[in-house]
Design an enzyme around this catalytic site. Structure first.
Site, short mmCIF file in Angstrom:
data_model
loop_
_atom_site.label_atom_id
_atom_site.label_comp_id
_atom_site.label_asym_id
_atom_site.label_seq_id
_atom_site.Cartn_x
_atom_site.Cartn_y
_atom_site.Cartn_z
N HIS A 1 -49.44 3.62 48.48
CA HIS A 1 -49.22 3.64 47.02
C HIS A 1 -50.12 2.62 46.33
CE1 HIS A 1 -45.41 6.02 46.07
NE2 HIS A 1 -45.66 6.27 47.35
N ARG B 1 -53.12 3.37 43.50
CA ARG B 1 -53.05 2.82 42.14
C ARG B 1 -54.29 2.02 41.78
NH1 ARG B 1 -47.93 1.24 43.79
NH2 ARG B 1 -48.51 -0.95 43.70
#
Length: 174
Positions: free
Chosen positions: A50, A54
């Site tokens: 994740h 990002r």
């Protein structure tokens, strides 16, 4: 009042990627409020995945427990992404906290927040009835938390196989 959005769906349905895109569209310098804790190598790998997706534009706040305080403390102009409510719920249940009361407080606070907030949560009630009491309690609690937060949000999306379906503010039948 800041806009509030809830995104739900099954595992690997594309909810987090959708939430990130929506949050980036709500303003600069987004804040990622992470509720996960890396308790093992597999979870650490998920968190790293994740974070890599990002990139550096996001400011990360690790808040596995006091979500309401994190929302209030981060309330400025930057949009916030809470990922995810079901992990927050797990943390609160294992702590013996009043998770239903805390979810209701978060819902009551949403209209008074200035900056937008996007919540990610898991839709866990679509499968078979779990065989043990703890799993059934979690499934039921997740459904309740999702309903509490969805009722307070301006928009709700369901993601299926990477495709979002907007379910609120569409008309709701009585």
């Amino acid at each position: 009042m800041g806009k509030s959005i809830l995104i739900t769906g099954g595992a690997r349905s594309g909810k987090s990627a959708l939430a990130e895109r929506l949050t980036l569209g709500l303003g600069p310098a987004p804040i990622y409020i992470a509720t996960a804790e890396a308790g093992d190598a597999e979870m650490a790998a998920r968190i790293a995945e994740h974070q890599a997706r990002r990139g550096a534009i996001w400011q990360t706040w690790e808040r596995p427990d006091d979500l309401l305080a994190a929302l209030r403390q981060s309330d400025g102009e930057a949009p916030r992404l809470v990922d995810c409510l079901t992990l927050w719920l797990s943390n609160r249940m294992f702590a013996g906290a009043d998770w239903a009361g805390e979810a209701a407080e978060i819902a009551r606070a949403l209209p008074g927040l200035n900056a937008p907030v996007v919540f990610v949560t898991n839709e866990v009630g679509g499968g078979i009835v779990p065989e043990n009491a703890l799993a059934r309690a979690f499934r039921d609690a997740a459904g309740r938390v999702n309903q509490i937060i969805a009722a307070a949000c301006d928009e709700v999306y369901l993601t299926v196989a990477g495709y979002p379906v907007k379910v609120k503010p569409n008309a709701i039948l009585p």
